[in-house]
Scaffold this motif. Sequence first.
Motif, PDB file in Angstrom:
ATOM      1  N   ASP A 104     -51.304 -43.080 -55.450  1.00 30.87           N
ATOM      2  CA  ASP A 104     -50.602 -42.076 -54.648  1.00 30.87           C
ATOM      3  C   ASP A 104     -51.249 -41.907 -53.275  1.00 30.87           C
ATOM      4  O   ASP A 104     -50.556 -41.808 -52.249  1.00 30.87           O
ATOM      5  CB  ASP A 104     -50.582 -40.728 -55.382  1.00 30.87           C
ATOM      6  CG  ASP A 104     -49.712 -40.772 -56.638  1.00 30.87           C
ATOM      7  OD1 ASP A 104     -48.954 -41.742 -56.787  1.00 30.87           O
ATOM      8  OD2 ASP A 104     -49.821 -39.836 -57.473  1.00 30.87           O
ATOM      9  N   GLN A 105     -52.590 -41.865 -53.231  1.00 26.87           N
ATOM     10  CA  GLN A 105     -53.285 -41.671 -51.965  1.00 26.87           C
ATOM     11  C   GLN A 105     -53.104 -42.871 -51.039  1.00 26.87           C
ATOM     12  O   GLN A 105     -53.036 -42.737 -49.815  1.00 26.87           O
ATOM     13  CB  GLN A 105     -54.774 -41.428 -52.213  1.00 26.87           C
ATOM     14  CG  GLN A 105     -55.573 -41.058 -50.982  1.00 26.87           C
ATOM     15  CD  GLN A 105     -55.023 -39.810 -50.308  1.00 26.87           C
ATOM     16  OE1 GLN A 105     -54.787 -38.794 -50.956  1.00 26.87           O
ATOM     17  NE2 GLN A 105     -54.805 -39.858 -49.007  1.00 26.87           N
ATOM     18  N   GLU A 115     -53.875 -41.190 -59.046  1.00 24.55           N
ATOM     19  CA  GLU A 115     -54.132 -40.551 -57.754  1.00 24.55           C
ATOM     20  C   GLU A 115     -54.509 -41.591 -56.696  1.00 24.55           C
ATOM     21  O   GLU A 115     -54.158 -41.452 -55.521  1.00 24.55           O
ATOM     22  CB  GLU A 115     -55.250 -39.530 -57.916  1.00 24.55           C
ATOM     23  CG  GLU A 115     -55.704 -38.864 -56.628  1.00 24.55           C
ATOM     24  CD  GLU A 115     -54.596 -38.062 -55.939  1.00 24.55           C
ATOM     25  OE1 GLU A 115     -54.727 -37.829 -54.714  1.00 24.55           O
ATOM     26  OE2 GLU A 115     -53.602 -37.689 -56.611  1.00 24.55           O
TER      27      GLU A 115
END
Length: 564
Positions: free
Chosen positions: A430-431, A427
Amino acid sequence: MKYDFSGWATRANLKCSDGRTIMRDAFKQNDGQKVPLVWNHQHDDPNEVLGHALLENREDGVYAYCSLNDTEAGKTAKLLIQHGDISALSIYANQLKQNMSNVVHGNIREVSLVLAGANPGASIQSVIQHGATIEDEAMIYTGEELSIMHSDDPKPPVEKPEKPEKNTDENGETIGDIFNTLDEKQKEVVYALIGEALENNNSEGGDNTMKHNVFDQSEEQNSENVLSHSEMQTIIEDGKRFGSLKESFLQHAEEYGIENIEYLFPEAKSLNTPPDFIKREMGWVQTVMSGVHHTPFSRIKSMFADITADEARARGYMKGKLKKEEVFGLLKRTTTPTTIYKKQKLDRDDVIDITDFDVVAWLKSEMRMMLEEEMARAILIGDGRLPSSDDKINEQNIRPIWKDEELYTIRGIVKGDDSDKAALATEFIDQSVRSMTDYRGSGSPTAYMTAEMLTECLLLKDTNGKRIYSNENEVATAMRVSKIVTVPVMNNQRRKEGSDTYTLQAIIVNLNDYNVGADKGGAINMFDDFDIDYNQQKYLIETRCSGALTKPFSAIVLETKKTA
């Protein structure tokens, strides 16, 4: 006058094996004197007197012209010299005076013929010292070859080239050659044993002289002045009680008459001079300090017009209608300088006494290093001190990127927690990619992040169990950044907003968009002063500067969020 042979009794400016040096004119008072010539320093036995030596003080030392008697001992000595069996002289001297390691005065009492078994070069067969200036007795051996004289030539004879030394072992090595293979610590032990032998001889009513060449002692001589088996056994057994053999030796030193015990246990030697600093990893500091934009002025004003609102859009026109003016907001902020410093002091006595390294230069390097680390920390995340602290770096003067206004810093929330590190790392990447869509900074930014998060990213695996990223460059490419720099001071950095706690994971920024300004004289400077009242040298390093992002949406902060 007729002499049988000649040679150097002692040489000047020749460093002896124990570290001492016979200085020029140390035996000047013996110039022209006639002293006994004896066998191997046996000057307490008239049968060992072989003749006499006439001493001549020269620039290079003391030269001896030697004449042998017609006694049986004299005739034997003459044959031995002519045959080359004996080729060296030694002197016995007392009233020695020493300045530091230099022997500056002495009185030669006799010259001896000695076996050529001593170590080559100069040696002083005595280690008794009584302070900076000593008065001592010693045998001094120079290792020079003798010159046989065949005429009444009054001029100093030409010295013969050196011959191989006698008393060699089966491998051709002399005792002196073997001695020179010892390291300095082992030689110090030998000197200590020599000194012990001298002291024990004195305590038993001896005549304060050592009459034998220490490298040519018989078995009977070697049996004297040593620790007995029972004494040694006591020391070893007590070593268990004292905790170490060294402590046991120290406890029994006085009881058994052991002198110069410190030679057996020399002081530990430092491997790192000057001392190394125990410090955090500092590579990121130079990356930050060299990456920021510098200006020669410290008061910085940033001004922007917000033309993103609908009111700022261009409009279509209908005939007969009123044309409307464009409306947009004007945004500005001013950043002023603050002083950052580090102060140290040293007692002048310590500055003088510490001779192994330049303690002042060492201290100044520490001050510069810590000042730059504090500035780099303040630029990225702030100094972390409470607002009420007198030592806090004002965040309105050095504006930390982590806590800057949303106009300048984009905030991305990484969903997840430490319970599933792999999911959190996925994550996180991805962020980073999502947040880059709003990035308006210069060029390709750098990701400043914790080493823990980088590790979790590198440990990510696909469904087949194969590592997704083989190195940090591949992680940087996946995050859409130019490179990754790990910052130790970012570990466990948290901030609160209401009931929410945000934990910092990374700051993505091109530091060329962060301006550090300093007026003339406000750059990093070092000052020193002397306090007469307290005899202290004081040092101050300081800078007066400002710092702030100067471009909107030029930084991205990635955080995890936890709600109470």
